[in-house]
Design a protein around this motif. Sequence first.
Motif, mmCIF file in Angstrom:
data_model
loop_
_atom_site.group_PDB
_atom_site.id
_atom_site.type_symbol
_atom_site.label_atom_id
_atom_site.label_comp_id
_atom_site.label_asym_id
_atom_site.label_seq_id
_atom_site.Cartn_x
_atom_site.Cartn_y
_atom_site.Cartn_z
ATOM 1 N N PHE A 176 6.497 52.900 33.351
ATOM 2 C CA PHE A 176 5.893 53.373 34.597
ATOM 3 C C PHE A 176 6.908 53.362 35.742
ATOM 4 O O PHE A 176 7.056 54.339 36.473
ATOM 5 C CB PHE A 176 4.693 52.486 34.935
ATOM 6 C CG PHE A 176 3.983 52.837 36.204
ATOM 7 C CD1 PHE A 176 3.161 53.945 36.277
ATOM 8 C CD2 PHE A 176 4.132 52.036 37.337
ATOM 9 C CE1 PHE A 176 2.491 54.260 37.457
ATOM 10 C CE2 PHE A 176 3.459 52.337 38.510
ATOM 11 C CZ PHE A 176 2.643 53.457 38.573
ATOM 12 N N ILE A 177 7.624 52.264 35.900
ATOM 13 C CA ILE A 177 8.580 52.130 36.994
ATOM 14 C C ILE A 177 9.753 53.084 36.815
ATOM 15 O O ILE A 177 10.326 53.589 37.784
ATOM 16 C CB ILE A 177 9.096 50.671 37.100
ATOM 17 C CG1 ILE A 177 7.932 49.730 37.433
ATOM 18 C CG2 ILE A 177 10.186 50.544 38.156
ATOM 19 C CD1 ILE A 177 7.249 50.045 38.751
ATOM 20 N N ASN A 178 10.129 53.355 35.579
ATOM 21 C CA ASN A 178 11.267 54.235 35.304
ATOM 22 C C ASN A 178 10.905 55.717 35.289
ATOM 23 O O ASN A 178 11.785 56.548 35.077
ATOM 24 C CB ASN A 178 11.909 53.858 33.966
ATOM 25 C CG ASN A 178 12.856 52.682 34.076
ATOM 26 O OD1 ASN A 178 13.900 52.779 34.704
ATOM 27 N ND2 ASN A 178 12.477 51.559 33.489
ATOM 28 N N ASP A 224 17.481 64.838 42.028
ATOM 29 C CA ASP A 224 18.762 64.199 41.708
ATOM 30 C C ASP A 224 18.818 62.773 42.245
ATOM 31 O O ASP A 224 19.338 61.864 41.583
ATOM 32 C CB ASP A 224 19.919 65.024 42.287
ATOM 33 C CG ASP A 224 20.088 66.366 41.587
ATOM 34 O OD1 ASP A 224 19.568 66.522 40.470
ATOM 35 O OD2 ASP A 224 20.726 67.263 42.183
ATOM 36 N N ILE A 225 18.287 62.568 43.446
ATOM 37 C CA ILE A 225 18.265 61.237 44.043
ATOM 38 C C ILE A 225 17.431 60.295 43.178
ATOM 39 O O ILE A 225 17.808 59.153 42.913
ATOM 40 C CB ILE A 225 17.699 61.297 45.477
ATOM 41 C CG1 ILE A 225 18.681 62.031 46.394
ATOM 42 C CG2 ILE A 225 17.423 59.893 46.008
ATOM 43 C CD1 ILE A 225 18.132 62.304 47.783
ATOM 44 N N HIS A 226 16.283 60.780 42.719
ATOM 45 C CA HIS A 226 15.423 59.964 41.860
ATOM 46 C C HIS A 226 16.118 59.650 40.532
ATOM 47 O O HIS A 226 16.021 58.538 40.022
ATOM 48 C CB HIS A 226 14.101 60.688 41.602
ATOM 49 C CG HIS A 226 13.100 60.480 42.684
ATOM 50 N ND1 HIS A 226 11.958 59.753 42.513
ATOM 51 C CD2 HIS A 226 13.071 60.899 43.971
ATOM 52 C CE1 HIS A 226 11.262 59.723 43.638
ATOM 53 N NE2 HIS A 226 11.921 60.425 44.535
ATOM 54 N N ALA A 227 16.821 60.650 39.989
ATOM 55 C CA ALA A 227 17.487 60.452 38.698
ATOM 56 C C ALA A 227 18.595 59.418 38.799
ATOM 57 O O ALA A 227 18.884 58.696 37.830
ATOM 58 C CB ALA A 227 18.051 61.783 38.208
ATOM 59 N N GLN A 228 19.227 59.321 39.968
ATOM 60 C CA GLN A 228 20.337 58.388 40.159
ATOM 61 C C GLN A 228 19.861 56.976 40.487
ATOM 62 O O GLN A 228 20.644 56.026 40.435
ATOM 63 C CB GLN A 228 21.249 58.898 41.274
ATOM 64 C CG GLN A 228 21.974 60.192 40.920
ATOM 65 C CD GLN A 228 22.548 60.889 42.139
ATOM 66 O OE1 GLN A 228 22.570 60.337 43.233
ATOM 67 N NE2 GLN A 228 23.006 62.122 41.949
ATOM 68 N N SER A 229 18.579 56.851 40.839
ATOM 69 C CA SER A 229 18.036 55.537 41.188
ATOM 70 C C SER A 229 17.897 54.688 39.931
ATOM 71 O O SER A 229 17.393 55.143 38.906
ATOM 72 C CB SER A 229 16.669 55.692 41.867
ATOM 73 O OG SER A 229 16.039 54.453 42.049
ATOM 74 N N THR A 230 18.361 53.452 40.000
ATOM 75 C CA THR A 230 18.288 52.570 38.839
ATOM 76 C C THR A 230 17.252 51.474 39.054
ATOM 77 O O THR A 230 16.950 51.085 40.184
ATOM 78 C CB THR A 230 19.654 51.917 38.554
ATOM 79 O OG1 THR A 230 20.062 51.174 39.716
ATOM 80 C CG2 THR A 230 20.688 52.969 38.230
ATOM 81 N N VAL A 231 16.718 50.973 37.975
ATOM 82 C CA VAL A 231 15.714 49.908 38.013
ATOM 83 C C VAL A 231 16.261 48.707 37.276
ATOM 84 O O VAL A 231 16.758 48.825 36.153
ATOM 85 C CB VAL A 231 14.395 50.365 37.364
ATOM 86 C CG1 VAL A 231 13.391 49.231 37.334
ATOM 87 C CG2 VAL A 231 13.829 51.566 38.108
ATOM 88 N N SER A 232 16.177 47.540 37.895
ATOM 89 C CA SER A 232 16.704 46.329 37.269
ATOM 90 C C SER A 232 15.839 45.917 36.090
ATOM 91 O O SER A 232 14.666 46.260 36.003
ATOM 92 C CB SER A 232 16.757 45.186 38.292
ATOM 93 O OG SER A 232 15.467 44.632 38.482
ATOM 94 N N VAL A 233 16.452 45.170 35.176
ATOM 95 C CA VAL A 233 15.700 44.632 34.031
ATOM 96 C C VAL A 233 15.633 43.119 34.130
ATOM 97 O O VAL A 233 15.479 42.421 33.131
ATOM 98 C CB VAL A 233 16.347 45.060 32.691
ATOM 99 C CG1 VAL A 233 16.236 46.551 32.499
ATOM 100 C CG2 VAL A 233 17.821 44.617 32.630
#
Length: 376
Positions: free
Chosen positions: A351-353, A169-178
């Motif tokens: 890859f990052i996502n 869940d923690i990983h799913a909530q983590s966002t990656v900037s664009v």
Amino acid sequence: MSITPEERNIKAKQYVEDLYSNISHLTIDDFSSHPLFEQADSILQNVVHAKITAKGFRGIVLTAIVGKHLNSSYDFLNKFYDCSPRAIFENGIFLALRDLKIPCGKSDPLNVAKNTNVLSMEWAEGKRPQRAAEAVVNYLKLLDKNFSQTEDYSFLINLFMFRLKELADIHAQSTVSVGIVDIASSQELALNLWKFISTAVEGGTIPQFFIGILLEAIYLHDQKVIVEGTRESVSGTNTTSKKPGDLVLLRDRKAFSILEVTLKKIDNKRLSDSYDVLHALNHLDTPITFICRIPEDTQALKEIANLNKSSGFIKNPHTFNFIDIQSFICSQITLLDAVQLEYLLAQLRTFINAYDRPINTRNIWNECFPETPSDI
């Protein structure tokens, strides 16, 4: 009646899915009142929520739990390999974890318990991180001690699975900037990418993957060239892996270049080991190049190396070529056309996502490529 390996692996996968289903609707309040909670949870914090290198330790605990389910007489503390851990993990447990998007690797338990039968404090000593290995031993002892107490044993298994779900869940909530899309200069992009690669190393996973997709982009318009190794798990180059190097370039299915990608020290032993592998796999006639940091990673070769700031070679006894990784990245990105560059960035974004990309890696990415605030 005995079951086939295939049936056993299916049972392993199904059991993990069932365990997840059992706890998917629960909250921490459903566990906190149990007499074993404080002891068990304090141990699990060092297994489940430890850094990236602890993935293998989580895999050991889950493999032990599944092995015990498949065979109640299985002794995971003293005969860990009796459950055929590679088979049930890679062909059962891993498949379930992947479907459930719980961060894991394909061979997690084998990475830290290779050829180990006895899981003890002696085994844990010197492991990285050691506290995670010690926590594995302590949790397995707790499981073993409570196996005959059905409710307590089920509680320990469910708590472990709950913490794995929490991690997912923690990983799913983590966002990656664009923010990467806002970088216009190819050299600015290259330098930011190098900052990311050299900081978020992930034991070598990041540099190897990036150089792999960069090479794929370079040869995107040449349908005869294939890059092998980009998406494979990082492992040492040895005869058992059947890999002459981290990355292999093939034209018409014939290797024409072998690449080792590393941000670690390279010494004579590393070259000797590489030579042995090339010889064993009949690749001594294929050029091999180390893509590394010069001079940081080549200091041990300084006296015998014909190396300048960005490239060079050594003959010891085979010819090994060396290219500075930062110089390679900066020069090659400059030469990419728009289609090649978009391919590179698309592969990198995917890859990052990925659900199992470590949170720390995502945080470093966001620092290197922050979102640009819109003008008001």
